[in-house]
Design an enzyme around this catalytic site. Structure first.
Site, short mmCIF file in Angstrom:
data_model
loop_
_atom_site.label_atom_id
_atom_site.label_comp_id
_atom_site.label_asym_id
_atom_site.label_seq_id
_atom_site.Cartn_x
_atom_site.Cartn_y
_atom_site.Cartn_z
N SER A 66 -6.12 80.59 -15.12
CA SER A 66 -4.90 81.31 -14.71
C SER A 66 -3.93 81.58 -15.85
CB SER A 66 -4.18 80.53 -13.62
OG SER A 66 -4.63 80.97 -12.37
N LYS A 69 -3.58 85.10 -16.77
CA LYS A 69 -2.83 86.04 -15.92
C LYS A 69 -1.56 86.54 -16.63
CE LYS A 69 -4.54 83.90 -11.65
NZ LYS A 69 -4.22 82.94 -10.57
N TYR A 246 1.86 77.01 -10.04
CA TYR A 246 1.44 77.14 -8.63
C TYR A 246 2.59 76.73 -7.71
CZ TYR A 246 -3.02 76.95 -11.14
OH TYR A 246 -4.04 77.16 -12.03
N1 GLU Z 1 -10.55 81.91 -12.10
C1 GLU Z 1 -9.80 81.04 -11.25
C2 GLU Z 1 -9.81 81.53 -9.82
O1 GLU Z 1 -9.70 82.67 -9.59
C3 GLU Z 1 -8.41 80.92 -11.78
C4 GLU Z 1 -7.57 80.00 -10.94
C5 GLU Z 1 -6.56 79.23 -11.70
O2 GLU Z 1 -6.71 78.86 -12.86
O3 GLU Z 1 -5.55 78.94 -11.03
O4 GLU Z 1 -9.92 80.78 -8.90
#
Ligand code: GLU
Length: 310
Positions: A66, A69, A246
């Site tokens: 993530s 992102k 998160y």
């Molecule tokens: N590739 C992971 C997913 O889509 C990333 C999630 C993350 O790192 O929070 O679940």
């Protein structure tokens, strides 16, 4: 700052935090990630003059997950502008897990709440322009390679394939976005880009350099070059505070007080405006998906070095 002394302090705090690793579990929903030793813990700090401080597993490669992102958002904002991006993805935090589907359907219009949750990041991947998935991925890789000074940064194929084979939930999110008109273009191609950028492999030291570029408002402190606009850096840092950890972002803001983004491979990128970028790697995660020892280490460091921004 005395470099040797600072490295010793980092090692002392790292040892203190490493005991926490036993309380977490490595991510296993992407099978390849389950192979990591949960007891690893590494940290790197990049100072505003480019100096690197490190302790523990700071050179061990891991996938951004993530954390990527932030960089796909930077590329999407640079290519499309704020209006286009935020017509399709929101700016609000969510109390739900990163891969939740519930609010996509219950909130109208059906756009993802923010670009840090999976639905939002898949929508952002859909906005990255290029003639092929590889060309779109290269926009993100070029940015990362430029900031880190490592021309070899690339995708960990095993992790990429492992997620691609098992990503039923992300596929559901993407197809829902397609149905809602948020995602234009080919869904499988956009998912492929998303899985690939999540599987980009870095070290904690490189993550510290990335965090420093955000701390310096988009300037690469190694070269003095501007790599993205200050306004884009400001948006990203704000998302890091409100949504970067998160559904534990509020708790992290109070306990640590530094803009940060975590990933399920155990990485955390933190950015202390104007002062430093921090990269942490500790693969044992708490139930919300954040590195347990990594969060503890950042809390200890923030207190010791007075890094909190609030
Ligand atoms: N590739 C992971 C997913 O889509 C990333 C999630 C993350 O790192 O929070 O679940």
């Amino acid at each position: 700052m005395d470099i040797e002394q600072a490295n010793e302090q980092l090692e002392r705090l790292r040892l203190e935090a490493s005991g926490e690793a036993g309380k977490g579990k490595v991510a296993s929903y992407i099978p390849e990630l389950a192979k990591e030793d949960p007891h690893q813990l590494g940290i790197s700090v990049c100072l505003s003059d480019g100096t690197i401080l490190s302790a523990g597993e700071a050179q061990k490669p891991f996938t951004l997950q993530s954390i990527s992102k932030i960089f796909s958002l930077i590329v999407a904002l640079c290519q499309n502008g704020q209006q286009h991006v935020f017509e399709r993805v929101g700016k609000e935090p969510t109390g739900d897990p990163f891969n939740s589907i519930i609010k996509l359907e219950t909130i109208k219009p059906h756009k993802p709440l923010n670009p840090m949750i999976n639905a939002g990041a898949i929508a952002v991947a859909g906005m990255i322009q290029g003639k092929s998935v590889q060309e779109r991925l290269d926009c993100i890789l070029d940015l990362l390679r430029r900031i880190t000074g490592n021309p070899h940064i690339g995708v960990n194929e095993a992790v990429y394939c492992s997620e691609k084979k098992t990503a039923a939930r992300n596929r559901a999110l993407a197809w829902f976005l397609k149905d809602s008109g948020v995602l234009a273009g080919d869904v499988e191609e956009t998912l492929d880009l998303y899985f690939r950028h999540c599987a980009i492999e870095v070290t904690a030291e490189e993550v510290a350099r990335l965090g420093m570029a955000l701390a310096a408002d988009g300037v690469d402190v190694r070269t003095g070059d501007r790599v993205f606009p200050a306004e884009v850096a400001r948006i990203c840092k704000t998302f890091m505070v409100t949504c970067g950890m998160y559904n534990a972002s509020g708790e992290f803001a109070i306990d640590v007080g530094i803009p940060a983004k975590s990933g399920v491979a155990g990485g955390i990128m933190a950015t202390v405006p104007q002062r430093m970028g921090i990269g942490v790697f500790g693969p044992a995660l708490d139930e919300k998906g954040n590195s347990v020892a990594g969060v503890k280490l950042l809390a200890l460091l923030a207190k010791d070095w007075e890094l909190g921004i609030f």
